[in-house]
Scaffold this motif. Structure first.
Motif, short mmCIF file in Angstrom:
data_model
loop_
_atom_site.label_atom_id
_atom_site.label_comp_id
_atom_site.label_asym_id
_atom_site.label_seq_id
_atom_site.Cartn_x
_atom_site.Cartn_y
_atom_site.Cartn_z
N ALA A 159 0.59 -0.80 -0.26
CA ALA A 159 -0.22 -0.19 0.34
C ALA A 159 0.95 1.26 -0.10
O ALA A 159 0.03 2.09 -0.59
N ASP A 160 1.97 1.21 0.82
CA ASP A 160 2.51 2.39 0.83
C ASP A 160 3.60 2.95 -0.73
O ASP A 160 3.83 4.27 -1.01
N GLN A 161 4.01 1.36 -0.62
CA GLN A 161 5.05 1.51 -2.19
C GLN A 161 3.41 2.51 -3.41
O GLN A 161 4.12 3.20 -4.57
N TYR A 162 2.67 1.58 -3.52
CA TYR A 162 1.09 1.75 -4.81
C TYR A 162 0.99 3.63 -4.25
O TYR A 162 1.04 4.82 -5.00
N SER A 163 1.29 3.95 -2.51
CA SER A 163 1.30 5.51 -2.69
C SER A 163 2.05 6.41 -2.68
O SER A 163 1.41 7.30 -3.12
N ASP A 164 3.01 6.02 -2.41
CA ASP A 164 4.54 6.95 -3.24
C ASP A 164 4.34 6.82 -4.25
O ASP A 164 5.21 7.60 -4.77
N GLU A 165 3.70 5.94 -5.45
CA GLU A 165 3.94 5.68 -6.49
C GLU A 165 2.71 6.89 -7.44
O GLU A 165 2.16 7.22 -8.41
N GLY A 166 1.69 7.41 -6.59
CA GLY A 166 0.79 7.90 -6.56
C GLY A 166 -0.55 7.10 -7.09
O GLY A 166 -1.78 7.93 -7.84
N ASN A 167 -0.50 6.21 -6.65
CA ASN A 167 -1.49 5.18 -7.59
C ASN A 167 -2.31 4.82 -6.25
O ASN A 167 -2.06 3.47 -5.60
N TYR A 168 -3.66 5.70 -6.23
CA TYR A 168 -3.86 5.55 -4.65
C TYR A 168 -5.27 4.42 -4.51
O TYR A 168 -5.66 3.44 -3.86
N ASP A 169 -5.76 4.15 -6.04
CA ASP A 169 -6.62 3.06 -6.35
C ASP A 169 -6.18 1.69 -5.87
O ASP A 169 -7.01 0.82 -5.06
N LYS A 170 -4.99 1.69 -5.92
CA LYS A 170 -4.57 -0.16 -5.21
C LYS A 170 -4.11 0.17 -4.06
O LYS A 170 -4.13 -0.52 -3.51
N ALA A 171 -3.43 1.71 -3.46
CA ALA A 171 -3.34 1.59 -2.31
C ALA A 171 -4.39 1.59 -0.88
O ALA A 171 -4.60 0.74 -0.55
N VAL A 172 -6.00 2.05 -1.65
CA VAL A 172 -6.81 1.40 -1.23
C VAL A 172 -6.73 0.15 -0.83
O VAL A 172 -7.49 -0.12 0.47
N ILE A 173 -7.01 -0.26 -1.78
CA ILE A 173 -7.42 -2.06 -1.41
C ILE A 173 -6.19 -3.20 -0.64
O ILE A 173 -7.04 -3.51 -0.09
N TYR A 174 -5.02 -2.01 -0.77
CA TYR A 174 -3.99 -2.81 0.18
C TYR A 174 -4.09 -2.81 1.86
O TYR A 174 -3.56 -3.07 2.68
N TYR A 175 -4.82 -1.06 2.04
CA TYR A 175 -4.52 -0.21 3.16
C TYR A 175 -5.54 -0.69 3.43
O TYR A 175 -6.02 -0.76 5.10
N ASN A 176 -6.81 -1.02 2.70
CA ASN A 176 -8.03 -1.63 3.50
C ASN A 176 -7.84 -3.44 4.42
O ASN A 176 -8.42 -3.79 5.27
N LYS A 177 -7.11 -4.10 3.24
CA LYS A 177 -6.80 -5.30 3.51
C LYS A 177 -5.48 -5.50 5.13
O LYS A 177 -5.84 -6.08 5.73
N ALA A 178 -4.51 -3.99 5.08
CA ALA A 178 -3.48 -4.40 6.37
C ALA A 178 -4.53 -3.97 7.13
O ALA A 178 -4.37 -3.32 8.72
N ASN A 179 -6.12 -3.24 7.16
CA ASN A 179 -6.28 -2.59 8.59
C ASN A 179 -5.92 -1.10 8.96
O ASN A 179 -6.05 -0.65 9.74
#
Length: 70
Positions: free
Chosen positions: A11-31
């Motif tokens: 999630a952090d990697q996707y967020s750093d890349e500006g890919n927030y849609d993907k980041a949301v998926i993994y932040y959800n999985k990580a709670n």
């Protein structure tokens, strides 16, 4: 617990890349609510932010922060 760390890392990697849609998926999985708040703000997904605010436990320290930013 190991999976949550892996999800958070992705999630952090996707967020750093500006890919927030993907980041949301993994932040959800990580709670990880802090990450979700940031990603939803970047996406301007206010409906998701409202739902998240309603799902946070009463007294959560994230609620005042979310209220200020929302």
């Amino acid at each position: 617990i190991g999976d949550k760390k892996a999800y958070l890392s992705l999630a952090d990697q996707y967020s750093d890349e500006g890919n927030y849609d993907k980041a949301v998926i993994y932040y959800n999985k990580a709670n990880n609510y802090e990450g979700l708040i940031e990603a939803y703000l970047r996406l301007e997904d206010y409906d998701a932010l409202e739902k998240l605010a309603n799902d946070l436990p009463e007294g959560s320290p994230l609620l005042p922060d979310l209220g200020e930013r929302f």
